[in-house]
Design a protein around this motif. Structure first.
Motif, PDB file in Angstrom:
ATOM      1  N   GLU A   1      18.644  20.906   0.563  1.00  0.00           N
ATOM      2  CA  GLU A   1      17.902  20.210  -0.489  1.00  0.00           C
ATOM      3  C   GLU A   1      16.952  19.183   0.129  1.00  0.00           C
ATOM      4  OE1 GLU A   1      19.032  17.557  -4.413  1.00  0.00           O
ATOM      5  OE2 GLU A   1      20.259  17.361  -2.612  1.00  0.00           O
ATOM      6  N   ILE A   2      17.478  18.404   1.054  1.00  0.00           N
ATOM      7  CA  ILE A   2      16.677  17.355   1.689  1.00  0.00           C
ATOM      8  C   ILE A   2      15.627  17.963   2.604  1.00  0.00           C
ATOM      9  CG2 ILE A   2      16.791  15.377   3.253  1.00  0.00           C
ATOM     10  CD1 ILE A   2      19.627  14.864   2.100  1.00  0.00           C
ATOM     11  N   CYS A   3      15.981  19.047   3.308  1.00  0.00           N
ATOM     12  CA  CYS A   3      14.989  19.711   4.166  1.00  0.00           C
ATOM     13  C   CYS A   3      13.816  20.236   3.350  1.00  0.00           C
ATOM     14  CB  CYS A   3      15.642  20.860   4.931  1.00  0.00           C
ATOM     15  SG  CYS A   3      16.778  20.325   6.239  1.00  0.00           S
ATOM     16  N   GLY A   4      14.094  20.788   2.171  1.00  0.00           N
ATOM     17  CA  GLY A   4      13.019  21.255   1.299  1.00  0.00           C
ATOM     18  C   GLY A   4      12.112  20.117   0.872  1.00  0.00           C
ATOM     19  N   ILE A   5      12.706  18.971   0.577  1.00  0.00           N
ATOM     20  CA  ILE A   5      11.911  17.802   0.185  1.00  0.00           C
ATOM     21  C   ILE A   5      11.010  17.360   1.340  1.00  0.00           C
ATOM     22  CG2 ILE A   5      12.038  15.377  -0.503  1.00  0.00           C
ATOM     23  CD1 ILE A   5      14.690  16.036  -1.894  1.00  0.00           C
ATOM     24  N   ILE A   6      11.558  17.337   2.542  1.00  0.00           N
ATOM     25  CA  ILE A   6      10.768  16.932   3.708  1.00  0.00           C
ATOM     26  C   ILE A   6       9.572  17.859   3.900  1.00  0.00           C
ATOM     27  CG2 ILE A   6      10.798  16.727   6.227  1.00  0.00           C
ATOM     28  CD1 ILE A   6      13.717  15.782   5.981  1.00  0.00           C
ATOM     29  N   VAL A   7       9.815  19.176   3.795  1.00  0.00           N
ATOM     30  CA  VAL A   7       8.720  20.146   3.926  1.00  0.00           C
ATOM     31  C   VAL A   7       7.644  19.875   2.878  1.00  0.00           C
ATOM     32  CG1 VAL A   7       8.095  22.580   3.686  1.00  0.00           C
ATOM     33  CG2 VAL A   7      10.145  21.937   4.974  1.00  0.00           C
ATOM     34  N   GLY A   8       8.072  19.649   1.639  1.00  0.00           N
ATOM     35  CA  GLY A   8       7.115  19.403   0.570  1.00  0.00           C
ATOM     36  C   GLY A   8       6.326  18.126   0.761  1.00  0.00           C
ATOM     37  N   GLN A   9       6.986  17.079   1.220  1.00  0.00           N
ATOM     38  CA  GLN A   9       6.294  15.800   1.396  1.00  0.00           C
ATOM     39  C   GLN A   9       5.196  15.880   2.449  1.00  0.00           C
ATOM     40  OE1 GLN A   9       9.881  13.612   2.092  1.00  0.00           O
ATOM     41  NE2 GLN A   9       9.884  12.693   0.058  1.00  0.00           N
ATOM     42  N   ILE A  10       5.476  16.537   3.545  1.00  0.00           N
ATOM     43  CA  ILE A  10       4.461  16.666   4.598  1.00  0.00           C
ATOM     44  C   ILE A  10       3.388  17.669   4.203  1.00  0.00           C
ATOM     45  CG2 ILE A  10       4.072  17.368   6.979  1.00  0.00           C
ATOM     46  CD1 ILE A  10       6.853  16.292   7.655  1.00  0.00           C
ATOM     47  N   LEU A  11       3.814  18.835   3.719  1.00  0.00           N
ATOM     48  CA  LEU A  11       2.866  19.905   3.381  1.00  0.00           C
ATOM     49  C   LEU A  11       1.931  19.481   2.256  1.00  0.00           C
ATOM     50  CD1 LEU A  11       1.910  22.868   3.570  1.00  0.00           C
ATOM     51  CD2 LEU A  11       3.709  23.452   1.939  1.00  0.00           C
ATOM     52  N   VAL A  12       2.495  19.020   1.156  1.00  0.00           N
ATOM     53  CA  VAL A  12       1.667  18.676  -0.007  1.00  0.00           C
ATOM     54  C   VAL A  12       0.886  17.388   0.253  1.00  0.00           C
ATOM     55  CG1 VAL A  12       1.662  18.260  -2.497  1.00  0.00           C
ATOM     56  CG2 VAL A  12       3.298  19.851  -1.507  1.00  0.00           C
TER      57      VAL A  12
END
Length: 669
Positions: free
Chosen positions: A152-163
């Motif tokens: 869950e947290i890894c997905g958030i990290i990906v989204g924060q950097i990518l988006v």
């Protein structure tokens, strides 16, 4: 524009030259009384300057307190009158105003808060209904059940950097739309997650949550940057609302995350009562558990689908400020130069925003993901999921009070962002370190209420402190072209703190958690004190103005309030960043810059598009400013006649869009 001051040839005989060397008083000597008054109103707005043109942070402490109190009291009276007027015209209009300006901008955070923090709420229900899978791990792999928190947290990290990068590259609007679409699809996956075996179901559930987390991560930089920039407006003249209420506007959207948590807990309680035949007591059937958690995910899917529609059709100007900034810098695509300059000039700020967010998320996410363990200490021998949920509902209610108080005080110049964050960190440090070394004492039945009070207060100070402030300042203290990138990076580093908590808390006892957590609060306070500037009351456009000087390689020629010691970190003050602050030189520089912008607007109006109205972002000023520049500027290209000043109507129209908060020009003038 890269060149804050351009050379248009010799200056007017009695007007300001383009070198920035004349004393401000020399400029006034060539102005009529009305022109002096107008320039004073524009360049010395009365919410941050006193009647003598002294910046509020330059006033002696006693006068500073009196000035800030006077401005805040007047603003409160004006807002109360406005609300009362709306209420008299339509009793529901204040509610509509709140929904439009506070709830809708934070709708994405409300929905992600609902889903994201439901994981900690749903886990005890799954453990109670599917014990062999989620509790004893006879039919499911324990590692996969633990991976829920990690992925869950890894997905958030990906989204924060990518988006964050996408938001600075393609624009805020497309980042917002992308987030909503990802979250909608992720909710459909969560609602329908299943497998041939129970372990397959867990794996499907985990990866659905990872995918949903990408959308959640993107909400952070997109909501912060779009909400902040939409409050500024497009005119060259800064707005009073930006200075006085920018923090409240952004945190009012952010606090919807708290309402999402609250709504999730209420809906889970109601759904369990519905599907468990009106009872919240164990044992819980597998059918009741399945319906409860799946319907709880289906409900926000409807709201997220509406969010996709709203952002696509109703937020077409969300990227306007970014596009204006790129147009000035002649940049298309991603502004790599601004990124390099930011790392060079604002690196310590990035350390503060990212480091403080890391420290905060060890508190925040650790508590949310493992709240059932803390509540178990408060309710020993309790077997009912409902009791734990009711205690958590109280905790969320306390947190909401912290969210709202933060929103109320975050723009107060005498307290503001920086002190709010330091006080919040230190309060959490104390509230965790005390029970850490007296754990057995505070967990005895006769002292359990003191433990409960400290746990709830830690939630209050987390919201009335670092959790709200980090969301704001991680975007606020950086330039527009890379604002979403910096916010996304800071938030991603913060989620590494949440990941640390998710991993660590699986291997240490509740008491050991209290040994570990407090020191992150202390570290966050130290980082904030050393490296975070206090931008309370500082106009975003003034920061952009400073960055334009940096971008053109003329940082030492910037003398404005963005380098006032009040708005610099301790580290920046030690390095001498504020040594060029000079109110008189800055006054002159602003008039020179206004002259250049006026000349450019006249060039566009009379050469590039003589039969068209000026664009929204063209520079237009009130009548007396135009008259002054028209009379004193002689350095325009000689082949064109001197431009006539704008007529009174166009002047007033321009003022209404650009300077309505700062400047009121009567017809007599």
């Amino acid at each position: 524009m890269d060149q804050s001051i351009r050379d248009y040839g010799p200056a007017a005989p009695h007007g300001p030259n383009m070198t920035g060397q004349h004393d401000a008083q020399d400029l006034r000597s060539d102005m009529s009384p009305n022109e002096v008054s107008v320039f004073h109103s524009i360049l010395h707005p009365d919410d941050i300057y006193d009647e003598n043109g002294t910046y509020w942070a330059d006033l002696p402490m006693g006068k500073r307190v009196a000035f800030v109190g006077k401005i805040d009291a007047q603003e409160a009276r004006d807002e109360a009158k406005s609300i009362w007027t709306m209420f008299k015209n339509d009793p529901l209009s204040p509610v509509g105003f709140y929904l439009k300006n506070m709830v809708v901008p934070g709708a994405g955070l409300l929905l992600e808060g609902y889903v994201l923090f439901s994981i900690g709420n749903v886990r005890p229900l799954l453990q109670a209904g599917f014990g062999s899978c989620w509790k004893t791990f006879e039919t499911c792999d324990e590692i996969w059940t633990q991976a829920i928190d990690y992925l869950e947290i890894c997905g958030i990290i990906v989204g924060q950097i990518l988006v964050g990068v996408v938001g600075d590259w393609l624009g805020r609007r497309w980042g917002l739309i992308q987030d909503a679409v990802i979250m909608f699809v992720g909710l459909l996956m969560l609602t329908a997650a299943w497998g041939v075996t129970e372990n397959g179901w867990v794996i499907c559930y985990v990866w659905s949550l990872f995918f949903y987390g990408i959308g959640v991560g993107g909400e952070y930089p997109m909501t912060a940057t779009s909400g902040m920039e939409n409050a500024v407006g497009s005119g060259k003249v800064s707005t009073k609302q930006d200075r006085l209420h920018r923090g409240r506007k952004v945190t009012s959207a952010f606090l919807m995350q708290g309402w999402g948590q609250f709504a999730n807990q209420v809906i889970l309680i109601l759904l369990l009562l519905v599907f468990h035949h009106g009872s919240g007591n164990p044992p819980y059937s597998k059918v009741a558990v399945q319906w409860t958690y799946r319907v709880s995910f289906a409900i926000p899917a409807v709201g997220t689908l509406w969010l996709v529609y709203f952002r696509y059709y109703k937020m077409k100007s969300a990227s306007k400020q970014l596009m204006i900034s790129k147009k000035k810098s002649h940049v298309t695509g991603y502004d790599t130069r601004s990124l390099k300059l930011t790392l060079t000039h604002f690196g310590p700020r990035l350390l503060a925003t990212a480091g403080a967010w890391f420290a905060n998320d060890v508190f925040f996410y650790g508590n949310k993901l493992f709240q059932n363990q803390f509540i178990a200490v408060l309710t020993p021998n309790n077997k009912s999921v409902m009791v734990s949920w009711l205690y958590n509902l109280i905790n969320v209610g306390v947190s909401l009070v912290g969210y709202y108080l933060a929103s109320f005080l975050i723009d107060n110049k005498l307290y503001g962002r920086k002190w709010m964050m330091i006080v919040g960190f230190m309060a959490d440090f104390i509230l965790f370190v005390v029970p850490a070394f007296k754990y057995e004492f505070f967990t005895r039945p006769e002292n359990i209420h003191a433990f409960q009070a400290m746990y709830f207060l830690s939630s209050f100070f987390n919201q009335f402190g670092p959790n709200s402030v980090t969301f704001l300042v991680a975007a606020e203290v950086f330039p527009t072209p890379i604002r979403a990138t910096a916010h996304g990076f800071s938030a991603a580093v913060g989620k590494l703190g949440a990941l640390l908590a998710a991993v660590l808390y699986n291997y240490i006892s509740t008491q050991q958690k209290f040994y570990v957590v407090p020191w992150f609060g202390l570290a966050g306070a130290v980082l904030t004190f050393l490296f975070l500037p206090d931008t309370t009351g500082l106009d975003l456009k003034e920061q952009e103005r400073r960055f334009s000087y940096i971008r053109s390689g003329r940082e030492e020629h910037y003398h404005g309030i963005a380098v006032h010691p009040k708005h610099l970190s301790l580290w920046e003050r030690i390095r001498g960043v504020g040594k060029h602050y000079d109110a008189k030189l800055d006054y002159e520089s602003k008039i020179n810059e206004m002259r250049v912008e006026w000349v450019e607007s006249q060039e566009r109006k009379f050469t590039e598009k003589p039969n068209q109205a000026l664009d929204d972002d063209d520079d237009v000023y009130p009548e007396h400013v135009n008259k002054y520049f028209s009379r004193t500027t002689t350095d325009l290209p000689t082949q064109r006649p001197m431009m006539e000043p704008m007529n009174e109507k166009s002047s007033r129209d321009a003022g209404s869009s650009n300077a309505s908060d700062e400047l009121k020009i009567s017809k007599e003038e």
